[in-house]
Structures are given as structure tokens and as C-alpha cells.
Design an enzyme around this catalytic site. Structure first.
Site, PDB file in Angstrom:
ATOM      1  N   LYS A  18       0.832  -1.213   0.000  1.00 52.26           N
ATOM      2  CA  LYS A  18       0.000   0.000   0.000  1.00 52.26           C
ATOM      3  C   LYS A  18       0.856   1.248   0.000  1.00 52.26           C
ATOM      4  O   LYS A  18       2.035   1.246   0.367  1.00 52.26           O
ATOM      5  CB  LYS A  18      -0.941   0.004   1.208  1.00 52.26           C
ATOM      6  CG  LYS A  18      -0.270  -0.117   2.584  1.00 52.26           C
ATOM      7  CD  LYS A  18       0.256   1.188   3.148  1.00 52.26           C
ATOM      8  CE  LYS A  18       0.936   1.008   4.494  1.00 52.26           C
ATOM      9  NZ  LYS A  18       1.606   2.246   4.973  1.00 52.26           N
ATOM     10  N   PRO A 104       8.794  -3.972  -0.496  1.00 53.55           N
ATOM     11  CA  PRO A 104      10.010  -3.657   0.264  1.00 53.55           C
ATOM     12  C   PRO A 104       9.835  -3.887   1.764  1.00 53.55           C
ATOM     13  O   PRO A 104       8.787  -3.587   2.339  1.00 53.55           O
ATOM     14  CB  PRO A 104      10.244  -2.171  -0.039  1.00 53.55           C
ATOM     15  CG  PRO A 104       9.590  -1.952  -1.368  1.00 53.55           C
ATOM     16  CD  PRO A 104       8.388  -2.858  -1.376  1.00 53.55           C
ATOM     17  N   ILE A 105      10.880  -4.424   2.383  1.00 56.55           N
ATOM     18  CA  ILE A 105      10.848  -4.722   3.811  1.00 56.55           C
ATOM     19  C   ILE A 105      11.130  -3.449   4.603  1.00 56.55           C
ATOM     20  O   ILE A 105      12.044  -2.691   4.282  1.00 56.55           O
ATOM     21  CB  ILE A 105      11.891  -5.804   4.151  1.00 56.55           C
ATOM     22  CG1 ILE A 105      11.535  -7.120   3.438  1.00 56.55           C
ATOM     23  CG2 ILE A 105      11.982  -6.022   5.657  1.00 56.55           C
ATOM     24  CD1 ILE A 105      12.631  -8.161   3.504  1.00 56.55           C
ATOM     25  N   MET A 109       5.386   0.324   3.344  1.00 59.02           N
ATOM     26  CA  MET A 109       4.403  -0.087   2.339  1.00 59.02           C
ATOM     27  C   MET A 109       3.564  -1.287   2.768  1.00 59.02           C
ATOM     28  O   MET A 109       2.824  -1.846   1.966  1.00 59.02           O
ATOM     29  CB  MET A 109       5.102  -0.381   1.016  1.00 59.02           C
ATOM     30  CG  MET A 109       5.723   0.862   0.381  1.00 59.02           C
ATOM     31  SD  MET A 109       6.260   0.561  -1.307  1.00 59.02           S
ATOM     32  CE  MET A 109       4.664   0.307  -2.118  1.00 59.02           C
ATOM     33  N   ASP A 146      -2.464  -2.039   9.702  1.00 56.95           N
ATOM     34  CA  ASP A 146      -2.557  -2.069   8.243  1.00 56.95           C
ATOM     35  C   ASP A 146      -3.084  -3.386   7.691  1.00 56.95           C
ATOM     36  O   ASP A 146      -3.327  -3.497   6.489  1.00 56.95           O
ATOM     37  CB  ASP A 146      -1.183  -1.789   7.618  1.00 56.95           C
ATOM     38  CG  ASP A 146      -0.704  -0.367   7.858  1.00 56.95           C
ATOM     39  OD1 ASP A 146      -1.550   0.510   8.106  1.00 56.95           O
ATOM     40  OD2 ASP A 146       0.519  -0.135   7.792  1.00 56.95           O
TER      41      ASP A 146
END
Length: 312
Positions: A18, A104-105, A109, A146
């Protein structure tokens, strides 16, 4: 979001990452948390979870990004999601999870949240526990703010901790170019820096909203499907503290805007920087320019669907 009514031997589920196109952070509460108001958009970077039956609970990782620093123990969010579903339904038995990661870690996101969302859906199908959409969303909220949005997808407004969702209309497709940092930024550190900034400058700035809200201009831009309108109203209260902790992000923002981005924003608590482009051609040109500057760059579009079953 869908689940099967009968159990399977193996299930493949997928959930998206996201971008927070708007994030307003309320005042620090007595419990140490903040209420937020955010406009989420799910984008076309995915976490793929492959679930197979097992006596215990285990996870392994692969995918397009380096996963060597991820924990595979019981505190991993996907393992916690599987255990929570088993405990809440009385299911006896475990699961082995193989997660192919493209989000991505520690990049702001929601990659870990997408892992948890896809795991809930995969295990619900694998075990035939037949949770409803609302039940899965409630379980997701127990795991993290999230996670419910990763289940729901699309475009939505999140309030409370970000887990109380209401859908938002978004017309068309938005083109995003994402600059991925080689380092992570701690979400608690970013919030802590925000609190310190507000305390230091309490006499000079408006007090934080007790009940934060998403600006109406953001909703209008999303409804219109107009990237130029949206570029004018991108907002993130966590951007300034993230830039303070990682000053190099400011140079990345400047570079993107110098190379044709309509606007750039730190996604969530960072350090991923999301650039909004006017159209596909502009996004491709921006991707090339940022790559030439030796940045790790990914192009994505939004909105996309939330967690769903691929096979199983």
C-alpha cells in the site's frame, strides 16, 4: 476478498502492498498510541503466500528482495496470523508457509501486513474454517493497523489506529514510481520524533487534532481520478520526522521532482518514497532517470484488489 467453503491440501493467496496518499496523525494518547486518518491505496506489488498442511507452524521466504534479515520464528507476523486463526476457530493442526516477497521490507508499504492478510485468507481456505469477511477483518485488526486494509484493498479511508476502514471511490489508475531505500526506518522512532517535534514547537504550531481527518481535497482528487489534483494534496505528517532521521530522503524527493514527478511523498513511516506520475510514459521516463541515479526503483499502479485466493 474471498475464501473457499471446503478445505484444501495447498493454497496460494496474494495480498498487495500500500501507499498512504494522505496520513494525518493525531495527538499522542495516554496509551502511547496515536489516532490517525489515512487514505490508503493498494498498489501492484504483491506478497504471495503458499500454505500447506503441517503439524506445526513454520515459514520460509523467497522473492525478488533480500529476505535474509526476516525472522522465521514465532514472532513473525505471518506465523502470528496463522496461530490467531487456529486459536480463534479451534482448529487443530498447523501450516507451513512459503512467502514470495515483492513489497520492500520495513519500507512503509505494509509488506508484513500483506503477509498476515494473505496468511489469514490462505489458512482459512486450507483449513475450511469459513470465516466471514468481517471476522477476518477483526482478526487482522488484532495483528496490526494495516492488516485490515491489505485484506480489503482498493482505496479506503482508515481511522482509529488506521484499522477502521471505509471504502473510498477512486476512478481510473494512478501511476506510481517507488524509490526503495537500502535501509529501514523504525516506525516507533518516526512517531517518537514527531512527538518530540510537536513538544519542542508547541508554541509555534497548531496542536495536533484529537480526531484527525483526511482532507476533502484528497477524496475529490481520488474520485476524479486526476493525478494532477492528487499531487497537490499528497500529505504525510510522518514525512518531516522521517526526513530528520534519514536526511538523504530529501535528496531523493528533490531528484524525483526534478525528473518529472508531479509530486513525491514518503510512504507511511518510510523510507520508501512514492512519486506520482501523470501517465504511463511519464512514469517510465521517471523510472529510467532514477535508475540512472543508481536508486533502486519499482513502478506500480493503483488501486488494485485486496487479498484473494489464487489457487486452492
Amino acid at each position: 476478498m474471498t475464501s473457499a467453503a471446503t478445505s484444501s491440501d495447498a493454497v496460494h493467496a496474494r495480498a498487495p502492498g500500500k501507499i498512504n496518499v494522505s496520513l494525518t496523525v493525531g495527538a499522542l494518547q495516554e496509551d502511547g498510541y496515536h489516532d490517525v486518518a489515512t487514505a490508503y491505496q493498494a498498489v501492484s506489488l504483491y506478497e504471495d503466500v503458499y500454505a500447506t498442511r503441517s503439524d506445526g507452524f513454520s515459514v520460509e521466504f523467497g522473492g525478488s528482495i533480500d529476505t535474509s534479515r526476516l525472522t522465521t520464528g514465532g514472532d513473525n507476523l505471518a506465523i502470528r496470523a496463522a496461530r490467531l486463526l487456529a486459536r480463534s476457530t479451534g482448529h487443530r493442526g498447523g501450516v507451513h508457509l512459503r512467502i514470495e516477497k515483492d513489497v520492500p521490507i520495513a519500507g512503509g508499504m505494509g509488506g508484513g501486513s500483506a503477509d498476515a492478510a494473505a496468511t489469514l485468507l490462505a489458512c482459512d481456505t486450507l483449513w475450511g474454517t469459513e470465516r466471514t469477511r468481517d471476522q477476518l477483518l477483526a482478526l487482522g485488526a488484532e495483528l496490526g493497523a494495516d492488516v485490515p486494509f491489505a485484506l480489503a484493498g482498493g482505496t479506503a479511508i482508515g481511522t482509529g489506529r488506521g484499522d477502521r476502514l471505509s471504502p473510498a471511490l477512486a476512478k481510473g489508475t494512478f501511476q506510481w514510481v517507488l524509490a526503495i531505500a537500502e535501509f529501514g526506518v523504525s516506525t516507533p522512532d518516526v512517531y517518537g520524533e514527531l512527538d518530540k517535534h510537536r513538544e519542542r514547537h508547541a508554541q509555534d504550531i497548531f496542536p495536533a487534532q484529537q480526531i484527525p481527518q483526511v482532507d476533502s481535497g484528497v477524496l475529490q482528487a481520488l474520485r476524479a481520478g486526476d493525478p494532477h489534483m492528487l499531487a497537490e494534496v499528497l500529505h504525510n505528517d510522518l514525512q518531516a520526522p522521517a526526513l530528520h532521521l534519514a536526511p538523504g530522503l530529501g535528496e531523493v524527493l528533490q531528484l524525483g521532482e526534478e525528473n518529472g514527478a508531479l509530486a513525491g511523498i514518503v510512504s507511511g513511516s518510510g523510507p520508501t518514497v512514492a512519486f506520482l506520475a501523470s501517465d504511463l510514459d511519464s512514469a517510465l521516463e521517471l523510472q529510467i532517470a532514477l535508475s540512472a541515479a543508481r536508486l533502486q526503483v519499482i513502478r506500480a499502479t493503483g488501486p488494485v484488489h485486496g487479498a484473494r485466493i489464487i489457487t486452492g
